[in-house]
Design a protein around this motif. Structure first.
Motif, PDB file in Angstrom:
ATOM      1  N   VAL A  20       0.842  -1.200   0.000  1.00 50.39           N
ATOM      2  CA  VAL A  20       0.000   0.000   0.000  1.00 50.39           C
ATOM      3  C   VAL A  20       0.883   1.258   0.000  1.00 50.39           C
ATOM      4  CG1 VAL A  20      -1.659   1.345   1.362  1.00 50.39           C
ATOM      5  CG2 VAL A  20      -2.005  -1.100   1.028  1.00 50.39           C
ATOM      6  N   ARG A  21       1.947   1.205   0.787  1.00 56.12           N
ATOM      7  CA  ARG A  21       2.883   2.326   0.803  1.00 56.12           C
ATOM      8  C   ARG A  21       3.421   2.594  -0.604  1.00 56.12           C
ATOM      9  NH1 ARG A  21       7.614   4.698   0.391  1.00 56.12           N
ATOM     10  NH2 ARG A  21       8.038   3.160  -1.224  1.00 56.12           N
ATOM     11  N   ASP A  22       3.853   1.523  -1.282  1.00 53.50           N
ATOM     12  CA  ASP A  22       4.375   1.686  -2.632  1.00 53.50           C
ATOM     13  C   ASP A  22       3.319   2.319  -3.534  1.00 53.50           C
ATOM     14  OD1 ASP A  22       6.612   0.502  -1.677  1.00 53.50           O
ATOM     15  OD2 ASP A  22       6.205  -1.481  -2.571  1.00 53.50           O
ATOM     16  N   ALA A  23       2.081   1.865  -3.360  1.00 50.44           N
ATOM     17  CA  ALA A  23       1.007   2.382  -4.207  1.00 50.44           C
ATOM     18  C   ALA A  23       0.750   3.864  -3.925  1.00 50.44           C
ATOM     19  CB  ALA A  23      -0.266   1.565  -3.990  1.00 50.44           C
ATOM     20  N   ILE A  24       0.826   4.253  -2.650  1.00 50.82           N
ATOM     21  CA  ILE A  24       0.599   5.662  -2.324  1.00 50.82           C
ATOM     22  C   ILE A  24       1.643   6.527  -3.017  1.00 50.82           C
ATOM     23  CG2 ILE A  24       0.571   7.395  -0.467  1.00 50.82           C
ATOM     24  CD1 ILE A  24      -0.437   5.227   1.424  1.00 50.82           C
ATOM     25  N   GLU A  25       2.863   6.036  -3.021  1.00 51.77           N
ATOM     26  CA  GLU A  25       3.945   6.824  -3.628  1.00 51.77           C
ATOM     27  C   GLU A  25       3.728   7.002  -5.128  1.00 51.77           C
ATOM     28  OE1 GLU A  25       8.198   5.504  -3.206  1.00 51.77           O
ATOM     29  OE2 GLU A  25       8.111   6.985  -1.584  1.00 51.77           O
ATOM     30  N   GLN A  26       2.937   6.127  -5.738  1.00 49.05           N
ATOM     31  CA  GLN A  26       2.646   6.241  -7.175  1.00 49.05           C
ATOM     32  C   GLN A  26       1.391   7.061  -7.445  1.00 49.05           C
ATOM     33  OE1 GLN A  26       4.785   4.596  -9.307  1.00 49.05           O
ATOM     34  NE2 GLN A  26       5.903   3.996  -7.451  1.00 49.05           N
ATOM     35  N   THR A  27       0.759   7.543  -6.360  1.00 47.31           N
ATOM     36  CA  THR A  27      -0.562   8.150  -6.512  1.00 47.31           C
ATOM     37  C   THR A  27      -0.582   9.382  -7.408  1.00 47.31           C
ATOM     38  OG1 THR A  27      -1.343   7.368  -4.372  1.00 47.31           O
ATOM     39  CG2 THR A  27      -2.404   9.349  -5.239  1.00 47.31           C
ATOM     40  N   GLU A  28      -1.566   9.413  -8.291  1.00 46.71           N
ATOM     41  CA  GLU A  28      -1.923  10.657  -8.967  1.00 46.71           C
ATOM     42  C   GLU A  28      -3.412  10.821  -8.725  1.00 46.71           C
ATOM     43  OE1 GLU A  28      -0.679  11.042 -13.021  1.00 46.71           O
ATOM     44  OE2 GLU A  28       1.298  10.193 -12.577  1.00 46.71           O
ATOM     45  N   PHE A  29      -3.790  11.939  -8.135  1.00 47.42           N
ATOM     46  CA  PHE A  29      -5.152  12.005  -7.617  1.00 47.42           C
ATOM     47  C   PHE A  29      -5.669  13.437  -7.640  1.00 47.42           C
ATOM     48  CE2 PHE A  29      -7.655  12.728  -3.627  1.00 47.42           C
ATOM     49  CZ  PHE A  29      -8.772  11.969  -3.963  1.00 47.42           C
ATOM     50  N   MET A  30      -6.926  13.593  -8.075  1.00 47.44           N
ATOM     51  CA  MET A  30      -7.573  14.899  -8.021  1.00 47.44           C
ATOM     52  C   MET A  30      -8.374  14.975  -6.731  1.00 47.44           C
ATOM     53  SD  MET A  30      -7.343  16.703 -11.002  1.00 47.44           S
ATOM     54  CE  MET A  30      -8.902  17.457 -11.416  1.00 47.44           C
ATOM     55  N   GLY A  31      -7.993  15.861  -5.823  1.00 42.21           N
ATOM     56  CA  GLY A  31      -8.688  15.936  -4.542  1.00 42.21           C
ATOM     57  C   GLY A  31      -9.191  17.340  -4.272  1.00 42.21           C
ATOM     58  N   THR A  32      -9.692  17.539  -3.069  1.00 40.87           N
ATOM     59  CA  THR A  32     -10.239  18.859  -2.727  1.00 40.87           C
ATOM     60  C   THR A  32      -9.139  19.901  -2.601  1.00 40.87           C
ATOM     61  OG1 THR A  32     -10.073  18.482  -0.356  1.00 40.87           O
ATOM     62  CG2 THR A  32     -12.111  17.804  -1.414  1.00 40.87           C
ATOM     63  N   ALA A  33      -7.929  19.471  -2.212  1.00 46.26           N
ATOM     64  CA  ALA A  33      -6.846  20.437  -2.010  1.00 46.26           C
ATOM     65  C   ALA A  33      -6.082  20.686  -3.303  1.00 46.26           C
ATOM     66  CB  ALA A  33      -5.890  19.958  -0.929  1.00 46.26           C
ATOM     67  N   GLY A  34      -6.380  19.922  -4.358  1.00 49.52           N
ATOM     68  CA  GLY A  34      -5.701  20.131  -5.629  1.00 49.52           C
ATOM     69  C   GLY A  34      -5.342  18.813  -6.272  1.00 49.52           C
ATOM     70  N   GLU A  35      -4.322  18.873  -7.133  1.00 48.26           N
ATOM     71  CA  GLU A  35      -3.922  17.669  -7.846  1.00 48.26           C
ATOM     72  C   GLU A  35      -2.683  17.084  -7.193  1.00 48.26           C
ATOM     73  OE1 GLU A  35      -3.712  18.413 -12.016  1.00 48.26           O
ATOM     74  OE2 GLU A  35      -2.815  16.455 -12.412  1.00 48.26           O
ATOM     75  N   PHE A  36      -2.795  15.845  -6.728  1.00 49.15           N
ATOM     76  CA  PHE A  36      -1.680  15.216  -6.025  1.00 49.15           C
ATOM     77  C   PHE A  36      -0.861  14.366  -6.980  1.00 49.15           C
ATOM     78  CE2 PHE A  36      -4.738  16.048  -2.723  1.00 49.15           C
ATOM     79  CZ  PHE A  36      -3.958  16.480  -1.658  1.00 49.15           C
ATOM     80  N   LYS A  37       0.455  14.426  -6.788  1.00 48.31           N
ATOM     81  CA  LYS A  37       1.343  13.560  -7.548  1.00 48.31           C
ATOM     82  C   LYS A  37       2.539  13.269  -6.659  1.00 48.31           C
ATOM     83  CE  LYS A  37       2.754  13.248 -12.341  1.00 48.31           C
ATOM     84  NZ  LYS A  37       2.920  13.988 -13.600  1.00 48.31           N
TER      85      LYS A  37
END
Lengths: 301, 403, 337
Positions: B358-375
């Motif tokens: 799960v940790r590895d997957a989080i580090e690969q995250t690209e995500f549109m959220g309320t605070a902005g675009e995460f990468k």
């Protein structure tokens, strides 16, 4: 803004916050005088007065009715506290009494949290929001209400103790319990009455304060602490002293906040203002344990 | 007082106390079985099997409860949503929420409990002091932590298991300075609440002001329980700023807004996103009008243009939250939303409830959220690339998006 | 809950079997968190241990000197911050920093206690209350030194040279060791000449003074010892979290300590230990129940207040007095806290 203008504003602010400390201290004094108890739930009475009035306004009562009912309810709470938590105490050492009232303060605080939630609430101002100007300095009109309540409370309490038989009896209790009992004063009733009276003063203060400062369930502790210090600096047991002590603390706090950091060239930040006011208060007590207006008590042997 | 009167009073008090107890008891709060969610288009299979556990540590009570309370509500709501839509990996999702009571001790106890209960990841805590001790605990235990606090030290230096969702103070302050530059203001005063949120805001204000060549003519603080800030405001007024920036959460900033008017400090007041909620307008009353602030798009989603990439996600979140809790979600609710989905998505991506994967997957995250675009990346555990702050002004007691 | 007992004035009255059982149970409770291998239980046990160390000190002050401190969290904080600052900024090893903290709090306690303990009434309560608030403001404001509101990080683990206590069980053992030493010291103090003098003082200050006991000096001694114990606990706390911030050292914690001592019973060394365990466990139980039934979580404040008030009214000797009642099958004489 000239230095004088600033000074005037600091003085106005100092008095208006100090009066609040003083009026809480006054409430503490009433109970202390009759019983020798430092009531650590005093601030909770203030908070309950304010939050109670808001709750009553929110269910649709007109403001004056809400105020009256809130004060009546808090008076009832004061009586209940005395009856349920103070009177049954098996021992009356200073420590036991402090602890019991701290317990009560937690119960009242927890009750308010359960009942009204954790958010701050507010009452509409009694007479508008247009600031009253004193030169260039300004003061919220509601602050004048707070001052009026403080002044009336002092006058009321002083004349009660001085001119009424009940008041004199109450003072007699404080001076010598056994002797008071011998001359036929009902001690329990006097103690109850002191809690009721003190709750009235506190609740009124809470109600008039809420439009300027808002009210939250957790605010009682701060009221108690500052009120306690005001009463102590003024001379525990002296009702005028409590208000004088409170105003002095308020002035110290606001003047320290205004001048400490220019005076020290920014070495000491104005965030220390409360610490400075407190340190001065403790220093006064250290030099003069009976407080500013208090009289030296003779040690009873 | 006569004894009969006294008895009557006691009677009244008892009656009131009973009424109070009756009124204050359970039925008022049962978020578990709240309103039905908006109908889902397709019925989905009920999740089955052992639940997958995600832990959360929030400051639900205490000083920082304006942050932690909406975060908790968000997490509970999303848990329900996920389970209504088939769970995670076909298994039910269980969110275990710990209240740290706004002190690090509580966070340490809570996190240890969560780790022992076998959570796959932890979201929160709400504040930097609560997060700092967890950085080490989670790293040692090998449990991914997705913090909702903004302190720089959380992700710098990077700990492989520790991530953060908000970078909001820096970005929010930048928005304020955009406004100042646009208005040609070069003398500004700041006042901030004496807690980590306020201090972090102030640090950013200092840094960005230096960078932009804007002079800070006065800086003051106020305590979270303070009720009179006229002394500080008088000093600020004497320093003749052209604008005032206030960094804090309710109720202090509302008092400052009112008291600035009382002492005649008539400059534009800029607030932080910490007051981007209806409560601020309620508390500050008339004085709130004219206040400007950077806020998440969340609060003004209705006013966003239809082609805004965030609009639909914000709409879904805001309407669901409002339907369930009766108030609009604030920025902090948004942090919990982001952290929650990053954790859930990572579990889906990892394909199993394994902490390291799960940790590895989080580090690969690209995500549109309320605070902005995460990468996120191995070097960047903060990950916000495009911020979702907009500039908002309060007009007639309502939020207005300023373009 | 820990099985708790206190050495009764007439120890012979307690049966040997009862004592043996008590010790066995105590040993089991102390070992259980390690044996369980559960990090959560260990963490809770460590916090109980740290709180018990301060509570014992406060108990001595309340039970034997008859004085109440409303700012003990400040001494706890002074210990924690001294450790944090000296280990991170001056590179001083943990034990040295801990010793420095003890010296600092002792000095502060003397400065505060010397003038106030000669006076009757609320003065110590007032000065400790004031100190608590001032110290809290300094932690917040002296940013260069304390890291301000955001706190201070990077505190090394407790240890000497190569021997580093960087795992939870090791740290737990260290806390238990310090707690044991504290209990032994406190027991010694209570049964020493000073302890007897203090007990006499508690019965009647006047009588004690007349019989040549320097009342104020003994009170001061107990106050300073209780402050030093709080400082030790604070240093342990700093090494446990490896991070300090101002919030845990406020008035709220001073009140919590008070509840621990009163609930457990101030006039016995074991009372405060039991109180610390009870309060911490009660807090966790409420929080856990609150996860299932949300409104229960809001009951904590009200319940702590009710416990405090109820104990002062119905069990002025604290819950620990229940064990001696059980043992002696005769009610203890009511007396002050």
């Amino acid at each position: 803004m000239s230095l004088t203008d600033q000074l005037v504003q600091y003085l106005v602010t100092g008095v208006s916050i100090g009066v609040v400390y003083g009026v809480v201290g006054l409430g503490l004094t009433i109970i202390y005088n009759a019983t020798g108890i430092i009531n650590f739930a005093q601030g909770e009475f203030v908070m309950l007065g304010g939050m109670g009035a808001v709750a009553l306004v929110n269910v649709g009562l007109p403001l004056p009715v809400a105020v009256a009912v809130a004060v009546a309810v808090v008076t009832g709470v004061g009586l209940a506290v005395e009856r349920l938590a103070i009177r049954p105490l098996p021992a009356t050492s200073i420590m036991t009494l402090i602890i019991a009232t701290i317990g009560v303060s937690l119960v009242l605080k927890g009750g308010a949290k359960l009942l009204w939630g954790r958010e701050a609430v507010i009452l509409p101002p009694f007479s508008g929001t247009q600031p009253v100007r004193i030169g260039t300095a300004g003061i919220d009109p509601q602050r004048l209400w707070v001052m009026a309540v403080a002044v009336l409370s002092v006058i009321g309490v002083q004349s009660f103790f001085r001119y009424t038989l009940t008041g004199k009896a109450m003072q007699a209790c404080a001076i010598n319990r056994a002797a008071a009992q011998l001359v036929g004063i009902n001690i329990n009733r006097m103690v109850s009455l002191s809690f009721a009276l003190s709750a009235v003063v506190a609740a009124l203060a809470g109600v008039v304060l809420t439009p300027v400062t808002m009210m939250r369930y957790s605010q009682g502790t701060t009221f108690t602490l500052t009120g306690f210090l005001a009463a102590v600096v003024g001379g525990l047991g002296n009702s005028l002293g409590a208000v004088v002590g409170g105003i002095m603390l308020g002035l110290l706090e606001s003047l320290a906040g205004g001048f400490i950091d220019p005076l020290t060239g920014g070495m000491v930040s104005s965030g220390y203002n409360k610490a400075i006011a407190l340190a001065v208060a403790l220093l006064i007590l250290w030099l003069r344990p009976q407080g500013l207006l208090g009289r030296q008590k003779k040690e009873a042997l | 007082m006569k004894s009969t009167q006294m008895k009557m009073l006691l009677g009244v008090v008892t009656a009131l106390a009973i009424a109070v107890v009756l009124a204050g008891c359970p039925p008022a709060k049962t978020p578990q079985q709240a309103l039905p969610l908006p109908p889902k288009p397709t019925p989905v299979a009920k999740p089955a099997g052992e639940p997958i556990k995600i832990g959360a540590v929030f400051s639900v009570t205490g000083r920082s409860s304006p942050l932690g309370d909406p975060e908790k509500k968000t997490a509970l709501m999303l848990e329900e949503q996920v389970n209504d839509q088939g769970g995670v990996l076909g298994r039910p999702l269980e969110i275990i929420i710990k209240d740290d009571e706004s002190v690090p001790d509580g966070a340490v106890k809570g996190a240890n409990d969560l780790i022992e209960q076998g959570v796959v990841a932890i979201i929160g805590p709400s504040t930097t002091p609560s997060t700092m001790p967890l950085k080490e605990i989670c790293q040692e235990a090998g449990v991914p932590l997705i913090a909702c606090a903004a302190g720089k030290a959380i992700t710098d230096p990077v700990a492989s298991y520790v991530f953060a969702v908000p970078q909001t103070n820096a970005l929010a302050v930048a928005k304020c300075f955009e406004y100042l530059e646009k208005e040609g203001i070069d003398r500004v005063a700041s006042i901030y609440v004496a807690n980590p949120y306020g201090e972090d805001g102030q640090n950013n204000i200092k840094a960005i002001a230096a960078e932009k060549g804007i002079k800070i003519v006065a800086t003051e603080t106020f305590g979270g329980d303070d009720t009179d800030m006229t002394t500080q405001l008088t000093k600020i007024k004497a320093a003749k700023p052209e604008a005032l920036i206030c960094w804090g959460t309710n109720p202090g900033p509302a008092l400052i807004t009112k008291q600035a008017k009382t002492i005649g400090l008539d400059v534009p007041i800029l607030q932080s996103h910490g007051v981007a909620n209806q409560k601020f307008i309620e508390l500050a009353g008339e004085a709130a009008n004219g206040v400007q602030l950077p806020a998440g798009r969340l609060i003004v989603w209705e006013q966003l243009p239809d082609d805004d990439p965030f609009k639909s996600l914000l709409e879904d979140f805001a309407t669901a939250y409002e339907a369930k809790y009766g108030t609009a979600p604030n920025t902090f609710a948004g942090h919990a939303y982001d952290a929650f989905w990053i954790a859930v998505n990572a579990i889906e991506t990892a394909g199993e409830a394994d902490r390291a994967k799960v940790r590895d997957a989080i580090e690969q995250t690209e995500f549109m959220g309320t605070a902005g675009e995460f990468k996120y990346s191995p070097e960047d555990h903060n990950g916000l690339t495009l911020d979702a702050f907009v500039w908002v002004k309060i007009v007639d007691g309502a939020w207005q998006l300023i373009k | 809950m820990k099985p708790t007992r206190r050495p009764p004035p007439q120890a012979e009255h307690g049966s040997i079997v009862f004592r043996a059982l008590g010790w066995l149970l105590l040993a089991a409770v102390v070992v259980a968190p390690i044996a369980s291998g559960n990090g959560y239980l260990l963490t809770i046990a460590i916090f109980i241990g740290i709180h018990a160390i301060i509570a014992i000190g406060l108990g001595l002050l309340m039970g034997y000197a008859g004085q109440v401190s409303l700012g003990h969290a400040a001494f706890y904080g002074l210990g924690a911050y001294t450790t944090a600052i000296l280990t991170t900024k001056a590179g001083i090893p943990p034990l040295g920093a801990m010793a420095a903290g003890i010296v600092l709090t002792a000095v502060v306690a003397v400065l505060l206690g010397a003038p106030t303990l000669r006076l009757h009434g609320h003065y110590l309560a007032m000065f400790t209350l004031g100190l608590g608030i001032i110290v809290q403001i300094i932690f917040n404001q002296a940013r260069g030194l304390t890291g301000g509101f955001g706190g201070l990080m990077g505190i090394p683990p407790l240890g000497v040279g190569y021997w580093q206590l960087d795992t939870k069980p090791e740290f737990y053992i260290a806390v238990i060791a310090v707690l044991t030493v504290t209990i032994l010291l406190a027991n010694n103090l209570v049964h020493s000449r000073i302890g007897r003098a203090l007990r006499a003082l508690h019965e009647s200050e006047l009588a004690a003074a007349l019989s040549g006991v320097d009342v104020a000096r003994y009170k001061l001694l107990v106050f300073v010892i209780s402050a030093m114990l709080a400082s030790v606990a604070g240093s342990l706390y700093a090494h446990l979290l490896r991070f300090v911030s101002p919030d845990p050292f406020g008035f709220a914690f001073s009140v919590e300590l008070l509840i621990m001592v009163v609930a457990g019973g101030a006039r016995s060394v074991w009372g405060p230990v039991a109180g610390a365990a009870l309060l911490t466990i009660l807090g966790e139980v409420i929080a856990k129940t609150g996860e299932q039934i949300p409104w229960v979580a809001d009951l904590d404040v009200i319940l702590f207040g009710a416990v405090l008030t109820a104990v002062v009214i119905f069990l002025p000797q604290g819950l620990i007095s229940l064990t001696s009642r059980l043992r002696r099958r005769s009610p203890t004489a009511p007396s002050t806290v």
